[in-house]
Design an enzyme around this catalytic site. Structure first.
Site, mmCIF file in Angstrom:
data_model
loop_
_atom_site.group_PDB
_atom_site.id
_atom_site.type_symbol
_atom_site.label_atom_id
_atom_site.label_comp_id
_atom_site.label_asym_id
_atom_site.label_seq_id
_atom_site.Cartn_x
_atom_site.Cartn_y
_atom_site.Cartn_z
ATOM 1 N N ARG A 168 39.578 37.369 57.176
ATOM 2 C CA ARG A 168 38.501 37.671 56.236
ATOM 3 C C ARG A 168 37.762 38.935 56.683
ATOM 4 N NH1 ARG A 168 33.796 36.004 57.355
ATOM 5 N NH2 ARG A 168 34.434 33.948 58.116
ATOM 6 N N TYR A 215 31.455 48.416 30.752
ATOM 7 C CA TYR A 215 32.468 47.358 30.688
ATOM 8 C C TYR A 215 31.775 46.003 30.564
ATOM 9 C CZ TYR A 215 35.697 43.912 32.690
ATOM 10 O OH TYR A 215 36.433 42.786 32.922
ATOM 11 N N ASP A 254 31.574 54.202 38.719
ATOM 12 C CA ASP A 254 32.809 53.457 38.482
ATOM 13 C C ASP A 254 33.850 54.480 38.024
ATOM 14 O OD1 ASP A 254 34.926 51.959 37.485
ATOM 15 O OD2 ASP A 254 33.629 50.386 36.668
ATOM 16 N N LYS A 276 43.775 48.419 38.024
ATOM 17 C CA LYS A 276 44.133 49.318 36.948
ATOM 18 C C LYS A 276 45.053 50.429 37.465
ATOM 19 C CE LYS A 276 41.259 46.749 34.541
ATOM 20 N NZ LYS A 276 40.443 45.994 35.498
#
Length: 384
Positions: free
Chosen positions: A54, A107, A179, A204
């Site tokens: 982690r 978004y 972004d 993406k």
């Protein structure tokens, strides 16, 4: 090249950044370290800082080095999704009572996170057009800590002048997050334009093959990186080694894929601009786009995303997305395959009834890397 020369071309850094061939085997691709924990050489005797996956995993480390190199930043941090990356930024940098300046066409998932999770937590926000510098400045209050930009925005493809917003923010002592998902680091470099943090949905264009979900944060600031890294570890929204491997593999072909995405999108945007069923083509590469000059100044090319408004309204939009064949009806974007969707009922359904509501006659195209003549023929029959 774990730390490649910044003078090397983007395409070279995309292939070599983040990893040197394995000293033991000579493997040129980072191995998938499918392990949760690491043997310590005595209590606290960590090998290269690894203790638990982690906190850090060598496959993820290679990805994070590549992400930083491609955005021109000092620090890259990988996350399990784009929204996990956004959540870590907001938790790391804001506190109840703080204020955020936010795009009025963001978004839908980002809006949902801010409005439904952080607003009840005590965060205030003001939606503004990212293209209107005066509106951005007017929205800044003494409580404002951060200006959040998407550019181009999703799905209306508005383009913010990053350098101008960054200069404005600096004059008010406010941070800027960009972004950069729609542009990718190949087409746009927000840190070089004055932004403090860049965030991505690596699902993406960076992954590029619609086979892995992920997110990323890149910054030049040691202080900001330390704060976000704390939340990355404390909240644990990290990608596993297999996801990290797939995303890193995708990065290596980003430049060649983006050039093809742009080639195809430019041809399709020009074709649809004269189509009788179309009332408006929204694409930054068109001279008719309201921010074309800004996009031309700060982007290498104009990307693979196109939004189209139809003369027949919502019924025509729903009919077109249903009739498309090569363009697959699906959410997401940035993969090698072309996708089509109806934002008002799909990706942006969460903003219905708000100031961020998307026009019902709008369809969004994620233009893939197929043969462009086939793509144009498919759109023609879908719009017939």
């Amino acid at each position: 090249m774990t730390d490649p020369d910044a003078s090397l071309a983007f395409e070279t850094r995309a292939i070599h950044a983040g990893y040197d061939p394995d000293p033991t085997t000579g493997a040129v691709i980072p191995p998938i370290y499918a392990t949760s924990t690491y043997k310590q050489d005595g209590v606290g005797g960590l090998r290269n800082g690894y203790e638990y996956s982690r906190s850090a995993n060598p496959t993820r480390t290679a990805l994070e080095g590549a992400l930083a190199a491609l955005e021109g930043g000092a620090h890259g941090l990988a996350f399990a999704s784009g929204l996990a990356a956004e959540d870590a930024i907001l938790r790391a940098l804001l506190r109840p009572g703080d204020h955020l300046v936010f795009p009025n066409d963001a978004y839908g998932g980002t809006f949902r996170l801010v409005d439904k999770v952080f607003k009840p937590w005590g965060l205030a926000y003001t939606p503004v057009p990212v293209t209107d510098l005066a509106a951005i400045e007017a929205a800044i209050t003494p409580a404002t800590k951060l200006i959040w930009l998407e550019t181009p925005t999703n799905p209306l493809l508005n383009v913010a002048d990053i350098a101008a917003v960054a200069a404005l923010a600096k004059s008010h002592g406010v941070l800027v997050v960009v972004d950069n998902t729609f542009a990718s680091p190949y087409l746009q470099q927000p840190l070089s334009l004055g932004a403090d943090i860049v965030v991505h949905s690596t699902t993406k264009y960076l992954g590029g093959h619609s086979d892995v979900v992920g997110g990323a944060v890149v910054t030049d600031s040691d202080d900001l990186a330390e704060k976000v890294r704390f939340h990355q570890n404390a909240s644990g929204g990290v990608p596993g080694p297999f996801d990290s491997f797939l995303t890193h593999r995708g990065l290596k072909t980003l430049a060649v894929r983006m050039d093809r995405h742009c080639d195809n999108a430019e041809a399709i945007a020009a074709h649809l601009s004269t189509h009788p069923a179309v009332s408006q083509v929204i694409y930054p590469g068109l001279a008719s786009h309201s921010s074309h000059e800004v996009a031309a100044r700060q982007m290498r090319r104009f990307g693979g995303m196109i939004s189209v408004r139809l003369r027949g309204g919502e019924p025509a939009a729903l009919d077109a997305v249903a009739r498309a064949k090569i363009f697959t009806l699906a959410e997401s974007l940035g993969g090698v395959e072309s996708l089509i969707e109806h934002p008002a009922r799909m990706t942006h359904a969460s903003v219905a009834g708000t100031d961020l509501e998307v026009p019902a006659d709008l369809i969004r195209l994620s233009v893939g890397i197929e043969n462009v003549a086939d793509l144009i023929a498919d759109l023609d029959q879908a719009l017939a």
